[in-house]
Design a protein around this motif. Structure first.
Motif, PDB file in Angstrom:
ATOM      1  N   ILE A  22      47.419  74.774  -0.225  1.00  0.00           N
ATOM      2  CA  ILE A  22      48.713  74.525  -0.876  1.00  0.00           C
ATOM      3  C   ILE A  22      49.088  73.042  -0.914  1.00  0.00           C
ATOM      4  N   HIS A  23      48.347  72.194  -0.247  1.00  0.00           N
ATOM      5  CA  HIS A  23      48.476  70.741  -0.392  1.00  0.00           C
ATOM      6  C   HIS A  23      49.845  70.135  -0.114  1.00  0.00           C
ATOM      7  N   PRO A  24      50.444  70.393   1.058  1.00  0.00           N
ATOM      8  CA  PRO A  24      51.666  69.652   1.404  1.00  0.00           C
ATOM      9  C   PRO A  24      51.290  68.213   1.736  1.00  0.00           C
ATOM     10  N   LYS A  25      52.321  67.339   1.819  1.00  0.00           N
ATOM     11  CA  LYS A  25      52.041  65.932   2.120  1.00  0.00           C
ATOM     12  C   LYS A  25      52.263  65.619   3.603  1.00  0.00           C
ATOM     13  N   LEU A  26      52.965  66.515   4.301  1.00  0.00           N
ATOM     14  CA  LEU A  26      53.226  66.297   5.728  1.00  0.00           C
ATOM     15  C   LEU A  26      53.506  67.640   6.390  1.00  0.00           C
ATOM     16  N   VAL A  27      53.118  67.743   7.661  1.00  0.00           N
ATOM     17  CA  VAL A  27      53.387  68.971   8.411  1.00  0.00           C
ATOM     18  C   VAL A  27      54.359  68.642   9.543  1.00  0.00           C
ATOM     19  N   ILE A  28      55.369  69.493   9.717  1.00  0.00           N
ATOM     20  CA  ILE A  28      56.227  69.405  10.901  1.00  0.00           C
ATOM     21  C   ILE A  28      55.907  70.604  11.789  1.00  0.00           C
ATOM     22  N   VAL A  29      55.509  70.322  13.025  1.00  0.00           N
ATOM     23  CA  VAL A  29      55.139  71.404  13.946  1.00  0.00           C
ATOM     24  C   VAL A  29      56.208  71.551  15.014  1.00  0.00           C
ATOM     25  N   ILE A  30      56.692  72.760  15.234  1.00  0.00           N
ATOM     26  CA  ILE A  30      57.647  73.021  16.317  1.00  0.00           C
ATOM     27  C   ILE A  30      56.911  73.741  17.438  1.00  0.00           C
ATOM     28  N   ASP A  31      57.067  73.234  18.644  1.00  0.00           N
ATOM     29  CA  ASP A  31      56.259  73.752  19.744  1.00  0.00           C
ATOM     30  C   ASP A  31      57.069  73.813  21.037  1.00  0.00           C
ATOM     31  N   ALA A  32      56.772  74.811  21.861  1.00  0.00           N
ATOM     32  CA  ALA A  32      57.355  74.865  23.208  1.00  0.00           C
ATOM     33  C   ALA A  32      56.519  73.984  24.116  1.00  0.00           C
ATOM     34  N   LEU A  33      57.169  73.169  24.933  1.00  0.00           N
ATOM     35  CA  LEU A  33      56.453  72.248  25.818  1.00  0.00           C
ATOM     36  C   LEU A  33      56.654  72.656  27.271  1.00  0.00           C
ATOM     37  N   ALA A  34      55.811  72.066  28.138  1.00  0.00           N
ATOM     38  CA  ALA A  34      56.060  72.138  29.575  1.00  0.00           C
ATOM     39  C   ALA A  34      56.723  70.836  29.996  1.00  0.00           C
ATOM     40  N   SER A  35      57.632  70.953  30.923  1.00  0.00           N
ATOM     41  CA  SER A  35      58.294  69.762  31.459  1.00  0.00           C
ATOM     42  C   SER A  35      58.232  69.861  32.980  1.00  0.00           C
ATOM     43  N   ARG A  36      58.515  68.755  33.668  1.00  0.00           N
ATOM     44  CA  ARG A  36      58.585  68.812  35.131  1.00  0.00           C
ATOM     45  C   ARG A  36      59.997  69.070  35.578  1.00  0.00           C
ATOM     46  N   SER A  37      60.943  69.006  34.660  1.00  0.00           N
ATOM     47  CA  SER A  37      62.338  69.036  35.058  1.00  0.00           C
ATOM     48  C   SER A  37      63.056  70.270  34.535  1.00  0.00           C
ATOM     49  N   ILE A  38      63.628  71.002  35.464  1.00  0.00           N
ATOM     50  CA  ILE A  38      64.297  72.237  35.095  1.00  0.00           C
ATOM     51  C   ILE A  38      65.502  71.973  34.191  1.00  0.00           C
ATOM     52  N   GLU A  39      66.157  70.848  34.409  1.00  0.00           N
ATOM     53  CA  GLU A  39      67.317  70.547  33.567  1.00  0.00           C
ATOM     54  C   GLU A  39      66.933  70.461  32.087  1.00  0.00           C
ATOM     55  N   ARG A  40      65.667  70.168  31.812  1.00  0.00           N
ATOM     56  CA  ARG A  40      65.272  69.960  30.418  1.00  0.00           C
ATOM     57  C   ARG A  40      64.920  71.246  29.693  1.00  0.00           C
ATOM     58  N   ILE A  41      64.869  72.349  30.392  1.00  0.00           N
ATOM     59  CA  ILE A  41      64.508  73.602  29.728  1.00  0.00           C
ATOM     60  C   ILE A  41      65.478  73.885  28.584  1.00  0.00           C
ATOM     61  N   SER A  42      64.925  73.926  27.407  1.00  0.00           N
ATOM     62  CA  SER A  42      65.687  74.222  26.191  1.00  0.00           C
ATOM     63  C   SER A  42      66.898  73.297  26.012  1.00  0.00           C
ATOM     64  N   SER A  43      66.841  72.102  26.563  1.00  0.00           N
ATOM     65  CA  SER A  43      67.936  71.140  26.428  1.00  0.00           C
ATOM     66  C   SER A  43      67.459  69.790  25.924  1.00  0.00           C
ATOM     67  N   THR A  44      66.167  69.627  25.768  1.00  0.00           N
ATOM     68  CA  THR A  44      65.586  68.352  25.348  1.00  0.00           C
ATOM     69  C   THR A  44      64.720  68.596  24.123  1.00  0.00           C
ATOM     70  N   VAL A  45      64.744  67.635  23.184  1.00  0.00           N
ATOM     71  CA  VAL A  45      63.847  67.687  22.039  1.00  0.00           C
ATOM     72  C   VAL A  45      63.016  66.419  22.038  1.00  0.00           C
ATOM     73  N   GLN A  46      61.697  66.568  21.923  1.00  0.00           N
ATOM     74  CA  GLN A  46      60.857  65.377  21.758  1.00  0.00           C
ATOM     75  C   GLN A  46      60.298  65.366  20.356  1.00  0.00           C
ATOM     76  N   LEU A  47      60.528  64.251  19.655  1.00  0.00           N
ATOM     77  CA  LEU A  47      59.997  64.056  18.310  1.00  0.00           C
ATOM     78  C   LEU A  47      58.847  63.070  18.394  1.00  0.00           C
ATOM     79  N   SER A  48      57.736  63.334  17.690  1.00  0.00           N
ATOM     80  CA  SER A  48      56.688  62.320  17.657  1.00  0.00           C
ATOM     81  C   SER A  48      55.925  62.427  16.355  1.00  0.00           C
ATOM     82  N   ASP A  49      55.213  61.364  16.011  1.00  0.00           N
ATOM     83  CA  ASP A  49      54.458  61.410  14.751  1.00  0.00           C
ATOM     84  C   ASP A  49      52.958  61.419  15.016  1.00  0.00           C
TER      85      ASP A  49
END
Lengths: 310, 310, 310, 310
Positions: free
Chosen positions: B173-200
């Motif tokens: 289908i030839h898109p020009k860019l993909v955005i991927v949403i993913d669940a991550l592991a963190s070391r900090s409990i406070e960050r569970i479902s409270s932090t978003v990391q964006l990267s390219d």
């Protein structure tokens, strides 16, 4: 072409025969078998273009398994129904690929809409082997068939035709056959989540209309496509239309030779009723309240069927 | 390489700096910004190979948005957080494609496992336009960007590497860019479902290990990949390991010059603890009991963010 | 009193015996039985006040059924486990009411929080007969026991003590015995949703503390209360505490006669660890990712058990 | 009595007026108000026994709030609708108890059946204060009203009449007023999950039939009962019946003075149609496919409404 408003070849054949007062249709063969008091199997074979035209389905085999009282079925009966589906599926798959030919199972539908979630739910229960054979071959018996499974979502939430998504995946991972699980429309409320239709002709919406955009078949994917369809909805307008037909028949029988009513009967009242009944923006369905349980049961039957057949 | 056991560049940088007693790391630049009392943004830029090696992440931009008290956030705050994510995302996307470049949104994870369902849930909320532009162009403003969305499932239930599925779809289908949403592991409990990391830089599991099998990046897909990662779990063994480190530090401070404990501290006790704690066949996680609500909130934030950015 | 941090009488007894280096505890009798390789039954009987004080549970019978590998159990094994529970339950109920004594089944917990939803889910599967016997007696066999079922919710969402709700219902409909289903805390991860504890002493939180506000027992309801408890969570801080104990034991064994460490061991580090680990407002749990499937399986076991026992 | 097959006083009044060609009904007063283009409020007051008999509802106030396009409503509109409901509810509650009178909120319905889950879902969102005022009075402002909430389940799964359960709880905790949330049947598809009916007469199924077994009202509970009803279903047979009426009207208009058709029109075809359409053991409903989203929205409206009114 007659507007059948059902995806079941067996129902279409009945409608066509009745509407045309035929004992038999050229190009269509059918046999029935009672497995036990609760399970019936009907085999419809479309053998030529005349049959195709008559009921608007491509040539091929259509097997309908009706399971009575699925809603209240016990564990054993679910097992039995799964086994029967497994046998039919084994036979139909064996016509197209050998016992080691890789298979991709595709669950159509939207997992977030209950009556449309059967495909994705089944997919989730498939015992996939492709990754194990690739990465941990020591954990599977030699000769195990590669099986993978995907639930690609629906056009409304993906923005991509399902056939396009599948074409990309098939071209990249090269299975030998696709099994598609799909929710169907039926004319009969009894068949909601109680009937399975197996066919080897893929999924061809709007058959014969020349629009192959949505077609999921050998023509679009390049490999055989076996379809497992389960009626999960009956449209309200279809119900009312059927009901009006019955009503007018009754009027005619009693008030004979009424030209006006004769004429009415020949009209297709569907669009009118739909217009009258269905408010804009609503997508109405008739569904049993117990749809969740029914779908749980049917998921188990179909998953068992596929797993056993593999 | 140091085993960070977190997918957040920001946490990795902190761990590396502390472990090596550094004020700054060559090849890594970082700035922090307090948007308001509840929302903080941290920008980490990896600028050379030294930075890559230090924290085991490819060169590129990593933006961390921390949202305090997301769990009890009101509607307005959710809106605000969505808006901030939208702005960051717009900027990062604009670095790679023009404002009309077609985008494919990919929600990783398993929709049937609560802490892993964020990706598919977000996907379901994306306002896709690709099919409307293709079939009903009169219903969208001219210049609208084509957006499509898919939740391909996980290896364990599909049997197919996610990268393989995406490669097939992207090629078709030839898109020009993909955005991927993913669940991550963190070391900090406070960050569970409270932090978003964006990267390219896409998603590169086991970075540097030479295994690109699972990589979802420009290298495997041929187009830029923006990743939106949200911590949803902290591994129990990580927690206990961190706790033991704190404990040993305390022992050392009070019982000085104890060679034995010094040595212990240098060992990685993780595998041992994991072995001891985690019974076979279990996949243990630490999760807030309120995970369902948190995920509902975070889904709204991310979906709003993406929809606004488009 | 020792802080056991487990609701299982069997675990408490083990902890008390080990902590006090006892072969046997006065006032506590216990026997074990292996039903088959996957199912074990342990019977603990608290016979006097000394036993009560030792493990902080009221006098009575505590039966623990451990089902190995419940997560991957097949249909037959679920049936088998249900049958064993049914037998134990029949016996314990028969001690308190005759075979026609009306029973009210109570599912504690919050149906909207997965690890807390087992009680309400079981309740939903109970085959209730009370209304049929009252309104359609011709549809049930003579001598059928009246069974009703309710899921009263939790204090946090109702604002009413569960005991108060039940007292009102019991006084109004007059059952002869109550069966309460409850999620328990355990110290062992293996036991999450794999163990059932049956007892005839009701539910007495903070036993011996003099607070009978939350007590669901013969004392508060006026009729016998049989409790079915299933461990669904292990607290993170308990895990880490247990782990630190192990760790310190290891330190001591190797660095003998270290007074400082001896002292540490005697302290209860729990509150400290909890303070350190658990951010305010979070209610952390360790849970298997597969909790939903486990709960589905356990629901079937318990419902089958109760239905068969009635 | 006429069989209205709707629980809405407003619809019943319309049907009665039309069927009897009345401009006004003795004993029934009604006024309409357009709040804005999307929200309309209709107030029906039944003032004497004649009004009661006419439409089969007890004397009292019935307020219908119609919210157009709730399905696609934005956050602000949901807030607005919640506010309007709050105002109406405040007024109706203030007629019966003072501002500190304790209130018990009751959510009727089955949380496991989507179109029947609105009551329990709303209950779950109520901000209960009773336990806080009892145990932590320092955390609430002085003068805060005691609010508690319960979802007692349905007769089919509890085996106990809901009125019996509530009677027991009310007698034990002594609230001053009960608010009951209930799913209603309507004749109009547009009203599914888009209309709220408020009344201060409780819930009286089969009104006038002399069967007060299921009645949830001041008569059975001894305190005032305010009912909040939301249509969530339209029965298929009702739809078809309405459709046949329209059809026959059309036939009559065109084929005038047809005695046979006149007679047909006077018959109630409902049972016949139901017999024909509905297979045994099925409980058919017409429901929008988007029912889950609609219910999410409506839950927010009603919970906001109640919370604000308290």
């Amino acid at each position: 072409m007659y507007n059948f408003r059902t995806d079941l070849a067996s129902e279409r054949r009945d409608i066509y025969q009745k509407a045309n007062n035929l004992e038999q249709i050229d190009g269509i063969e059918a046999t029935k078998e009672d497995i036990n008091e609760n399970i019936k199997v009907e085999r419809v074979k479309i053998t030529n273009e005349n049959g195709e035209k008559a009921i608007g389905k491509p040539m091929g085999d259509y097997i309908t398994i009706d399971i009575q009282k699925l809603k209240i079925a016990q564990e054993e009966e679910l097992e039995k129904a799964g086994e029967i589906l497994a046998n039919e599926l084994k036979t139909i798959v064996a016509k197209h690929v050998d016992s080691q030919g890789e298979i991709l199972v595709v669950g159509l539908g939207n997992s977030y809409v209950t009556p449309d979630s059967l495909g994705p739910k089944v997919t989730n229960e498939i015992e996939v082997t492709r990754h194990i054979i690739n990465y941990l071959p020591q954990y599977v018996e030699e000769g195990t068939r590669m099986v993978s499974a995907i639930a690609p979502g629906v056009l409304g939430t993906t923005g991509i035709e399902t056939a396009e998504i599948l074409k990309g995946i098939v071209d990249n991972i090269h299975p030998k056959l696709v099994i598609v699980i799909d929710a169907l429309a039926s004319r009969s409320i009894e068949r909601i989540s109680s009937t399975v239709q197996l066919s080897d002709t893929g999924i061809v919406p709007g058959a014969g209309v020349g629009n192959t955009r949505n077609e999921i078949s050998q023509k679009t994917l390049g490999i055989p496509v076996v379809a497992i369809g389960i009626p999960t909805v009956v449209e309200t307008a279809v119900l009312v239309n059927d009901c009006l037909d019955l009503f007018i028949t009754k009027l005619q029988e009693e008030a004979k030779s009424n030209d006006y009513l004769n004429q009415l009967k020949q009209e297709d009242n569907y669009e009118e009723i739909k217009e009258a009944l269905v408010p804009k923006d609503y997508n109405l369905i008739v569904t049993p309240k117990e749809i969740d349980d029914l779908i749980e049961n049917m998921t188990q039957v179909v998953a068992t069927g596929i797993n056993r057949a593999m």
